[in-house]
Enzyme design. Structure first.
Site, PDB file in Angstrom:
ATOM      1  N   GLY A   1       0.737  -1.324  -0.038  1.00 24.40           N
ATOM      2  CA  GLY A   1       0.175   0.123   0.149  1.00 24.40           C
ATOM      3  C   GLY A   1       0.655   1.233   0.075  1.00 24.40           C
ATOM      4  O   GLY A   1       0.304   2.409  -0.533  1.00 24.40           O
TER       5      GLY A   1
ATOM      6  N   CYS B   1      -2.682  -3.262 -31.491  1.00 20.64           N
ATOM      7  CA  CYS B   1      -3.862  -2.848 -32.189  1.00 20.64           C
ATOM      8  C   CYS B   1      -4.843  -2.285 -31.289  1.00 20.64           C
ATOM      9  O   CYS B   1      -5.885  -3.079 -31.437  1.00 20.64           O
ATOM     10  CB  CYS B   1      -3.910  -3.888 -33.268  1.00 20.64           C
ATOM     11  SG  CYS B   1      -5.054  -3.158 -34.445  1.00 20.64           S
ATOM     12  N   GLU B   2      -4.578  -1.759 -30.352  1.00 22.86           N
ATOM     13  CA  GLU B   2      -5.462  -1.168 -29.585  1.00 22.86           C
ATOM     14  C   GLU B   2      -5.203   0.497 -29.165  1.00 22.86           C
ATOM     15  O   GLU B   2      -4.220   0.704 -28.868  1.00 22.86           O
ATOM     16  CB  GLU B   2      -5.465  -1.878 -28.134  1.00 22.86           C
ATOM     17  CG  GLU B   2      -6.056  -3.128 -27.749  1.00 22.86           C
ATOM     18  CD  GLU B   2      -7.711  -3.098 -27.723  1.00 22.86           C
ATOM     19  OE1 GLU B   2      -8.002  -2.511 -26.470  1.00 22.86           O
ATOM     20  OE2 GLU B   2      -8.409  -3.216 -28.516  1.00 22.86           O
TER      21      GLU B   2
ATOM     22  N   GLY C   1       6.355  -4.340  -2.071  1.00 23.79           N
ATOM     23  CA  GLY C   1       6.756  -4.768  -3.625  1.00 23.79           C
ATOM     24  C   GLY C   1       7.207  -3.408  -4.208  1.00 23.79           C
ATOM     25  O   GLY C   1       8.102  -3.268  -4.852  1.00 23.79           O
ATOM     26  N   ARG C   2       6.084  -2.707  -4.360  1.00 22.82           N
ATOM     27  CA  ARG C   2       6.355  -1.552  -5.157  1.00 22.82           C
ATOM     28  C   ARG C   2       6.941  -0.571  -4.727  1.00 22.82           C
ATOM     29  O   ARG C   2       7.965   0.023  -5.502  1.00 22.82           O
ATOM     30  CB  ARG C   2       4.868  -0.917  -5.316  1.00 22.82           C
ATOM     31  CG  ARG C   2       4.630   0.131  -6.391  1.00 22.82           C
ATOM     32  CD  ARG C   2       3.293   1.067  -6.247  1.00 22.82           C
ATOM     33  NE  ARG C   2       2.137   0.301  -6.165  1.00 22.82           N
ATOM     34  CZ  ARG C   2       1.302   0.066  -7.077  1.00 22.82           C
ATOM     35  NH1 ARG C   2       1.680   0.579  -8.423  1.00 22.82           N
ATOM     36  NH2 ARG C   2       0.424  -0.741  -7.098  1.00 22.82           N
TER      37      ARG C   2
ATOM     38  N   TYR D   1      -4.875   1.530 -16.400  1.00 24.40           N
ATOM     39  CA  TYR D   1      -5.533   2.232 -15.314  1.00 24.40           C
ATOM     40  C   TYR D   1      -5.312   3.795 -15.706  1.00 24.40           C
ATOM     41  O   TYR D   1      -5.529   4.469 -15.223  1.00 24.40           O
ATOM     42  CB  TYR D   1      -4.592   2.039 -14.105  1.00 24.40           C
ATOM     43  CG  TYR D   1      -4.512   0.610 -13.421  1.00 24.40           C
ATOM     44  CD1 TYR D   1      -5.452   0.057 -12.985  1.00 24.40           C
ATOM     45  CD2 TYR D   1      -3.288   0.189 -13.194  1.00 24.40           C
ATOM     46  CE1 TYR D   1      -5.364  -1.223 -12.427  1.00 24.40           C
ATOM     47  CE2 TYR D   1      -3.127  -1.197 -12.833  1.00 24.40           C
ATOM     48  CZ  TYR D   1      -4.260  -1.968 -12.249  1.00 24.40           C
ATOM     49  OH  TYR D   1      -4.139  -3.225 -11.902  1.00 24.40           O
TER      50      TYR D   1
ATOM     51  N   GLU E   1       4.862  -5.578   3.152  1.00 28.31           N
ATOM     52  CA  GLU E   1       5.050  -6.531   1.920  1.00 28.31           C
ATOM     53  C   GLU E   1       4.835  -5.743   0.860  1.00 28.31           C
ATOM     54  O   GLU E   1       4.006  -5.153   0.079  1.00 28.31           O
ATOM     55  CB  GLU E   1       3.801  -7.249   1.651  1.00 28.31           C
ATOM     56  CG  GLU E   1       3.708  -8.489   2.656  1.00 28.31           C
ATOM     57  CD  GLU E   1       2.234  -9.183   2.696  1.00 28.31           C
ATOM     58  OE1 GLU E   1       1.898 -10.416   3.160  1.00 28.31           O
ATOM     59  OE2 GLU E   1       1.149  -8.840   2.002  1.00 28.31           O
TER      60      GLU E   1
ATOM     61  N   ARG F   1       0.298  -0.593 -17.244  1.00 30.16           N
ATOM     62  CA  ARG F   1      -0.591   0.130 -16.297  1.00 30.16           C
ATOM     63  C   ARG F   1      -1.259   1.202 -17.208  1.00 30.16           C
ATOM     64  O   ARG F   1      -2.349   1.629 -16.651  1.00 30.16           O
ATOM     65  CB  ARG F   1       0.417   0.482 -15.397  1.00 30.16           C
ATOM     66  CG  ARG F   1       1.121  -0.701 -14.440  1.00 30.16           C
ATOM     67  CD  ARG F   1       1.769  -0.175 -13.129  1.00 30.16           C
ATOM     68  NE  ARG F   1       0.974   0.459 -12.234  1.00 30.16           N
ATOM     69  CZ  ARG F   1       0.845   1.806 -12.012  1.00 30.16           C
ATOM     70  NH1 ARG F   1       1.774   2.659 -12.939  1.00 30.16           N
ATOM     71  NH2 ARG F   1       0.486   2.255 -11.176  1.00 30.16           N
TER      72      ARG F   1
END
Lengths: 429, 429
Positions: free
Chosen positions: B234, B345-346, B278-279, B318, B276, B314
């Site tokens: 978080g 192709c998006e 990670g980010r 997002y 925890e 990402r």
């Protein structure tokens, strides 16, 4: 109101789950063939009409081979899609290559296969020329058009081509055609994709008219007669039960009316219509069959299933609606509200949020509708999750596995030089 | 203002691109180690403190092995993450298993490895008991708490745990602890994750206080003394240059203040703190190095690069911001506005939209910042696109390839029974 029944009976779905396990994407060969034929019939007034199935939607060779038998081509936009098309027997003009920001190796293979290259940008001309030996371009090529601004299909239905990365401006496309003619191109096409997943019957006819008028303008200004207009994709499917499916016969007739009124008087009456309707053809003829593992009751009711966003990412990525049938409880009242969740460690891994459904029990089979396009193909391995099998319900009623489950070995493949994951037997893999 | 310089010099980045090719995710060993040590120092007041790195963030064994040497554990939530942790040498209590809607086989391996299972739901108790032989539970276990409602970190910063699929209610968690005690659990933990990617210094202390108070309540009501509180993830990173990084020393001190005021008076002063992050640990120490292939000028300016959303999803998923440095043009004025696009192709395959950047030339190297977490791991194969290599900039300045590029052969692996893709040599694969 669309009732959204699965294409197989509850008994058949249970039998498939028992034999092959869950989760699986299940495709309906009869449905997709019937739907493709109906599309082809709606455009049969145009002798050169051809559907190029967007491989991106459902890149499975067993499905592509069926589509090929039914006279469809493929629409590719990457190296692997070209390889798959080639291996499925699509040849030369049966492959359309519509790519953007294209790596050289992709163009090289498209040239080698003699696919029809649809140029996204005028800056790609030099690259294709160079990769084709530097002297001339292929005999048949296409250009992608972007009219810019806002494109209004009908009252309130619109999209913003001016914000899209694709295609050329009106000036650029004319410049491109002129340059292409000088470099040996003899058959020219035009392509545009302006609105995604539209269930309006108005989109294709309005787009067709726009492109037909541009074809007339190009003939008048440059003396170039286009051979084909590629209306691309964009025709959507009714994901929600309250949505109406579009009327493909009405769409075909309205495109014909535009053709007759715009092209015929200009002497362009032999122009072919192409389409790239991956979602329209396949979307409704795939479903994700998944079993409920856990029921959780905290601040909401959760039904946790054995599939996750690795198998179907549209709800997580777009908040997309996919209808859900609880197999065998079709007639029960939808008097409970569930979030239907996968086990991926992301809170957006929810196939449905606040969805009214019949009372669910652990072990129930859920059929998540309309995963026939952009379902398996959009899966990922986030959180180390593995993607699952694809099955084909064949026309004779038998079921064939057309893609196996991913295994930990597949997941670790790009670490194969590390020596860490060679023998996974102790993990039962 | 955070200046957001890449962790390697322009010369070094050019050298790496020349030697290994682009695109690549590049990680900085020195940076991640320094950052982990700083985190550990901020919590050194707690003798049992341990960081469990969220494998989901960056599932690469070479990085995990470095983290293990630095005394971190792993936080896993899937079978493959457990396998990777085991193969990297993490043992027993060094592995936390926090999963939701968990398949039996995942629980089985967690039990076999004697990882600490953090139960997401009370309904999982029976499953773990059954898979552990039916008589007793492991000696050390944890439960995930969800307080429901809205959790307000600070003025205007909040999240909605009540809408999250994770965790148990207050009543359920007490019920779970009581049942676990009866089934042989002797060391208990609690875990909660209420806000994602928060750069507020207030989140962790506020969460800690909530969990510490619950620990006191559990001791008073059940006579169970928790052994650890897992504050989970978080804590975010400043993706945007105008954002401030959080102050980990201040966060550690504020968690200590809550510890001292809530736990010490209740005789819970030997409780361990777990994190925890990670980010937080890895995010800033990874960058996606990609080369500009095409410049396109239609209704906007586009810089088309050789990476795409398959490498970093990402922004597409997002709308997330990732800062971009044009390598070698750090001092140039950002006086052009670009969309930086990949070739998928998006239309959402854009690493940046309307981004002020220096004038870009074809061939320029771009460094896309902060891809050290949830970058490679969130990649997909949509549109048949392949995921690219990961490289490690080691402490001695040398560079090591720690994941190879995906190949068409990898892409076709789950079709290996079809016989169609065995020999791909004609495609140069």
């Amino acid at each position: 109101m669309n009732m959204k029944k699965p294409f197989a009976s509850p008994e058949k779905l249970r039998e498939i789950a028992a034999e092959f396990g869950t989760p699986c994407h299940l495709y309906d060969a009869s449905g997709m063939i019937r739907n493709l034929r109906r599309l082809q019939q709606a455009f049969a007034w145009n002798p050169g009409y051809k559907e190029f199935f967007a491989v991106k939607a459902t890149p499975n060779p067993y499905l592509l081979q069926i589509l090929r038998q039914e006279k469809a081509g493929t629409d590719c936009s990457s190296l692997t899609e070209l390889i798959m098309s080639d291996r499925c027997g699509f040849k030369q003009e049966e492959i359309m290559f519509s790519s953007n920001d294209t790596p050289d190796e992709d163009f090289k293979l498209a040239l080698k296969l003699n696919a029809t290259i649809n140029l996204d940008d005028i800056s790609h001309l030099d690259t294709v020329l160079r990769l084709n030996g530097g002297q001339k371009l292929p005999e048949k090529m296409s250009c992608r058009f972007n009219p810019g601004g806002v494109f209004e299909v009908a009252n309130g239905i619109m999209d913003n081509p001016g914000d899209a990365k694709y295609g050329m401006t009106r000036e650029q496309i004319k410049q491109a055609y002129a340059a292409m003619r000088d470099l040996g191109v003899r058959r020219f096409g035009i392509h545009a994709f302006l609105v995604s997943n539209s269930t309006s019957n108005a989109y294709y006819p309005k787009l067709a008219k726009l492109l037909f008028e541009l074809a007339v303008e190009i003939k008048a200004e440059l003396g170039i007669e286009l051979s084909f207009v590629n209306l691309s994709g964009g025709i959507g499917i009714p994901y929600r039960p309250e949505q109406e499916a579009c009327d493909i016969e009405a769409i075909g007739a309205a495109v014909k009316a535009a053709y007759d009124s715009v092209l015929l008087p200009s002497g362009l009456g032999s122009l072919s219509i192409y389409t790239e309707l991956g979602r329209y053809i396949m979307g409704p003829y795939g479903g994700l069959l998944t079993r409920v593992q856990y029921l959780k009751d905290t601040y909401k009711l959760y039904a946790g299933v054995d599939a996750c966003a690795a198998d179907l990412m549209r709800p997580a990525m777009y908040g997309a609606y996919h209808h859900i049938t609880v197999v065998g409880k079709e007639a029960w009242p939808a008097d409970h509200i569930y979030d239907v969740t996968g086990g991926l460690c992301e809170n957006n891994d929810k196939f449905a949020v606040d969805r009214p459904l019949p009372l669910i029990d652990t072990g129930d089979l859920l059929f998540i509708h309309d995963t026939g396009a952009h379902g398996y193909s959009m899966g990922y391995n986030y959180n180390g999750k593995l993607r699952h099998q694809e099955l084909l319900l064949q026309q004779d009623g038998s079921v064939r596995r057309i893609r196996r489950n991913e295994t930990p070995r597949d997941y670790f493949a790009t670490l194969d030089f590390s020596g860490l994951f060679e023998d996974l037997s102790e993990y039962g893999c």
